[in-house]
Design an enzyme around this catalytic site. Structure first.
Site, PDB file in Angstrom:
ATOM      1  N   ASP A 250       1.179 -72.599 -50.465  1.00 40.33           N
ATOM      2  CA  ASP A 250       0.990 -71.161 -50.521  1.00 40.33           C
ATOM      3  C   ASP A 250       1.103 -70.633 -49.090  1.00 40.33           C
ATOM      4  OD1 ASP A 250       0.255 -68.620 -51.555  1.00 40.33           O
ATOM      5  OD2 ASP A 250      -1.815 -68.995 -50.938  1.00 40.33           O
ATOM      6  N   ASP A 252      -0.296 -67.047 -47.504  1.00 37.26           N
ATOM      7  CA  ASP A 252      -1.455 -66.353 -46.930  1.00 37.26           C
ATOM      8  C   ASP A 252      -2.735 -67.145 -47.172  1.00 37.26           C
ATOM      9  OD1 ASP A 252       0.035 -63.982 -46.079  1.00 37.26           O
ATOM     10  OD2 ASP A 252       0.267 -63.609 -48.226  1.00 37.26           O
ATOM     11  N   CYS A 331       7.858 -64.527 -55.100  1.00 37.46           N
ATOM     12  CA  CYS A 331       7.769 -63.673 -56.278  1.00 37.46           C
ATOM     13  C   CYS A 331       7.462 -62.259 -55.799  1.00 37.46           C
ATOM     14  CB  CYS A 331       6.684 -64.140 -57.238  1.00 37.46           C
ATOM     15  SG  CYS A 331       6.399 -62.942 -58.575  1.00 37.46           S
TER      16      CYS A 331
END
Length: 433
Positions: A250, A252, A331
């Site tokens: 991921d 952040d 996304c």
């Protein structure tokens, strides 16, 4: 489709005196012989060898190609013409799209798949692209979400510049019309002269991003590294022929500090251990792929172009530690409406927004990944759910949101770690690295 191999180099830096650079021995065999067999095994049996210095050595070794199960035409340049000029002089042999390989590269690439990608996307050419561990002294490029190359960023780069880490690996599929952009006389180079001119004129070039192995071995150090990678199995392991594990990250709260949305490149702050942690996976030959929800694009808070600048800041920060992301999946969607300036087309219930597994599945399709041996490291339960939905395992970090999105908790993580360093160490051990 024909394959064109540029093999006119002298090999001065390799200390060669009795053979051209393309004939340098690699693990006991001439590099050009390996390339010819790679092309043949991919189904391309018509090969054009563009020779120059000591061309007779290549001509004597390969002849008409029948001993290698291919048909070879030799085109010898009388004076150095550069990579594009040499192809221009073979124009009469190139009436259909063709592969271009450089004779000083060691590779293991699904060339037929790359050719199919070019046929699907069209344009004047497709360039094999990937990141490296020294973008500050490399010629770089910028590509959009549709794989179209928008800009070339030649070195030298300004001090302190924010740079995307994407370079051409000198492996192309070209349409014969691309040769029309080559000046009729003199020497010219595809990367330095022709490709930037094509893009500046509005022509389409595509970026084919892959984790497969393509490295030039034009110096003693690079040659030694290539031979070591062959011996360790790294060259073959990264091939699209083989399913391989990946490390998904991921963004952040994992790679950069969580600030509830990074909307400007200058606002991105790398986590203190991100560079070293990612570099450890890079060194092990494990593809590192970022999968990030960026709903603020749908909300109208930033554009895809601005996101590209933010991701370039992430690339720049990682590169300072000699680290890189092999690929990035974003996304841009958000299912709820109601923001002023929102992008209606992106306000959808998509298949890629975590906790759904769409980005992981897309990465697996692009790079032939074995998701059952892959791991995702994230700071939300939505990350854990996405990994499990894709058949991968997951580590929950105690940084960023630290799993506070309890509403997305659908399964427990496979491991919990305090820092990215700890998480990567755990995953590498689980992968046997």
């Amino acid at each position: 489709m024909k394959a064109v191999v540029l093999c006119g180099g002298k090999g001065t830096r390799l200390g060669l005196t009795d053979r051209p650079k393309a004939m340098v021995p690699v693990a006991g065999r001439p590099l050009l012989e390996r390339l010819v067999e790679d092309v043949r095994d991919a189904g391309f049996t018509d090969i054009v060898l563009l020779t120059g210095h000591l061309a007779e050595v290549i001509e004597a070794h390969f002849g008409d190609g029948s001993a290698f199960g291919v048909r070879i035409a030799h085109v010898r340049e009388g004076e150095p013409l550069g990579t594009a000029g040499a192809v221009r002089d073979a124009r009469h042999l190139l009436t259909e799209p063709f592969l271009v390989l450089y004779g000083d590269t060691l590779l293991d690439v699904d060339l037929a798949r790359m050719a199919a990608f070019h046929a699907e996307h069209g344009g004047l050419g497709t360039l094999f692209v990937h990141p490296n561990d020294h973008p500050h002294d490399s010629d770089l490029l910028v590509a959009d979400a549709d794989h179209r190359i928008r800009r070339f960023l030649p070195k030298p780069h300004p001090d302190g510049a924010i740079l995307p880490n994407l370079v051409s690996a000198a492996l192309y599929v070209l349409d014969p019309a691309a040769i029309d952009a080559v000046p009729a006389d003199g020497a010219s180079d595809w990367g330095r002269d022709i490709f930037p001119a094509i893009v500046a004129a509005g022509g389409r070039l595509n970026a084919y991003r892959s984790v497969e192995y393509v490295k030039d071995i034009g110096t003693p150090a690079r040659l030694a590294k290539g031979e070591a990678d062959l011996a360790s199995g790294r060259v073959a392991r990264l091939s699209h022929r083989h399913a391989k594990p990946a490390l998904f990250l991921d963004r952040d709260g994992v790679l950069n500090v969580e600030i509830n949305g990074v909307h400007r490149a200058q606002d991105l702050e790398l986590m203190p251990d991100a560079g070293n942690a990612v570099r450890r996976a890079n060194a092990a030959g494990i593809p590192v792929i970022c999968v990030t929800n960026q709903p603020d694009i749908a909300k109208g808070f930033l554009t895809e172009e601005t996101l590209g600048e933010v991701m370039a800041a992430l690339d720049t920060g990682l590169a300072a530690a000699g680290a890189y992301l092999d690929d990035i999946f974003v996304c841009p969607h958000h299912p709820e409406r109601g923001w002023p300036g929102e992008v209606a087309a992106l306000k959808i219930d998509c298949d890629c927004r975590k906790p759904k597994p769409g980005m992981l599945l897309a990465a697996a399709e692009r790079h032939h990944l074995d998701l059952s041996r892959s791991w995702l490291i994230g700071d939300r339960h939505a990350d854990i759910a996405a990994a499990h939905a894709a058949g991968a395992r997951a580590v929950l970090l105690r940084t960023g949101h630290a799993g506070t999105d309890a509403g997305n908790r659908r399964a427990d993580p496979d491991h919990v770690a305090a820092t990215l360093t700890d998480a990567v160490a755990f995953v590498m051990k689980a992968m046997g690295q």
